[in-house]
Design an enzyme around this catalytic site. Structure first.
Site, PDB file in Angstrom:
ATOM      1  N   TRP A 151      -4.648  -8.626   3.381  1.00  0.00           N
ATOM      2  CA  TRP A 151      -3.742  -9.840   3.154  1.00  0.00           C
ATOM      3  C   TRP A 151      -3.563 -11.178   3.976  1.00  0.00           C
ATOM      4  CZ3 TRP A 151      -2.115  -4.115   4.573  1.00  0.00           C
ATOM      5  CH2 TRP A 151      -1.393  -4.642   5.623  1.00  0.00           C
ATOM      6  N   SER A 195       0.813  -1.027   0.282  1.00  0.00           N
ATOM      7  CA  SER A 195      -0.609  -0.331   0.145  1.00  0.00           C
ATOM      8  C   SER A 195       0.919   1.302  -0.356  1.00  0.00           C
ATOM      9  CB  SER A 195      -0.780  -0.344   1.464  1.00  0.00           C
ATOM     10  OG  SER A 195      -2.108  -1.089   1.052  1.00  0.00           O
ATOM     11  N   CYS A 229      -7.180  -1.655   7.296  1.00  0.00           N
ATOM     12  CA  CYS A 229      -5.932  -2.116   6.484  1.00  0.00           C
ATOM     13  C   CYS A 229      -5.477  -3.192   7.104  1.00  0.00           C
ATOM     14  CB  CYS A 229      -5.515  -0.699   6.092  1.00  0.00           C
ATOM     15  SG  CYS A 229      -4.302  -1.424   5.426  1.00  0.00           S
ATOM     16  N   ASP A 274      -8.688  -2.779   2.849  1.00  0.00           N
ATOM     17  CA  ASP A 274      -6.821  -3.280   2.173  1.00  0.00           C
ATOM     18  C   ASP A 274      -6.422  -4.282   2.751  1.00  0.00           C
ATOM     19  OD1 ASP A 274      -4.673  -3.239   0.739  1.00  0.00           O
ATOM     20  OD2 ASP A 274      -4.358  -1.189   1.555  1.00  0.00           O
TER      21      ASP A 274
END
Length: 269
Positions: free
Chosen positions: A258, A40, A211, A256
């Protein structure tokens, strides 16, 4: 078990099983292509129009076999040091378009929740809004829930964030999980500030951003948001989840996230 639990790669399998001697060209055919790494962007193009900032954590830990594992990309980047009077190191990069961005209306309040390197896009958001406010643009309220292990160990951009709070750019809710006996996480801070979150989402039309790690952090934050809605609105569990889902479908709740690699217990980082 031999491979997964001990985190062995192909080289270590061959080292531990010397009777295996596959032809080198055969190994090259079987090995998958190295995957790209996505980071990011941690800076606003309005402020740093010639640079892109990223935040990364160097991946290094000891495996159960006592071998040291170094992350491929983070270790490579770590050694790309800028040396005075020498040519800067080259790093191949590309930028892809993202839907994880600030509302088009600068006056819309934003609630940001991140942990560790998950601070990256929110630093960019705050840089953008701080720059616009300095230029006389009316910007909405910014609230950041940020978590890490320790204020002195991994409070990324701590001084910058603290100054922005003093300047009235952002309201901070910090969770330093290892600074007290009982661990505290961002979802705990969210529940403590439930009235503020509910007001910004239900009456001010605010947007909600997350995030971080998809498996644990993002899942727990989602549940905390549902809990906040239920506690402040008096709705049922189903109605509260429906409200949160409506934020997702209308683009007011963005993630966002992962997947982190699975590591065996007992390792050090």
């Amino acid at each position: 078990t031999f491979i997964h639990e001990d985190c062995r790669n192909i080289v270590e399998v061959l080292e531990d099983m010397p009777s295996l001697a596959p032809p080198f060209d055969y190994l090259l055919e079987l090995l998958p292509r190295l995957q790209v790494r996505f980071y990011s962007i941690a800076s606003s193009p309005r402020v740093h129009y010639k640079h892109i900032h990223i935040v990364m954590m160097w991946t290094m830990f000891k495996k159960p076999t006592n071998r040291i594992h170094n992350g491929v990309c983070t270790t490579w980047l770590r050694h790309k040091e800028v040396v005075p009077d020498e040519e800067n190191p080259m790093v191949p990069v590309f930028v892809r378009r993202s839907t994880f961005k600030l509302p088009a209306d600068d006056t819309v309040p934003i609630i940001m929740v991140g942990a560790g390197t998950g601070i990256a896009p929110f630093r960019a958001f705050l840089q953008e809004r701080a720059s616009k406010r300095l230029a006389g643009v009316d910007v909405g309220k910014c609230v950041l829930f940020f978590g890490c292990r320790s204020r002195t160990q991994d409070f990324v951009y701590g001084e910058e964030l603290t100054q922005w709070e003093k300047d009235g750019i952002v309201t901070l809710f910090l969770a330093f999980s290892r600074e007290q006996q009982a661990k505290v996480y961002v979802q705990d801070r969210m529940r403590e500030a439930k009235a503020l979150i509910w007001d910004l989402l239900s009456t001010k039309g605010g947007s909600f951003y997350v995030c971080g790690d998809a498996k644990r952090m993002a899942r727990d934050v989602h549940q905390a948001l549902v809990d906040v809605v239920r506690a402040c609105s008096g709705q049922t569990d189903v109605e509260s989840e429906s409200f949160v889902q409506s934020l997702l479908t209308t683009g007011r709740y963005m993630t966002d996230v992962w997947q982190t690699s699975t590591r065996p217990s007992g390792i050090t980082q």
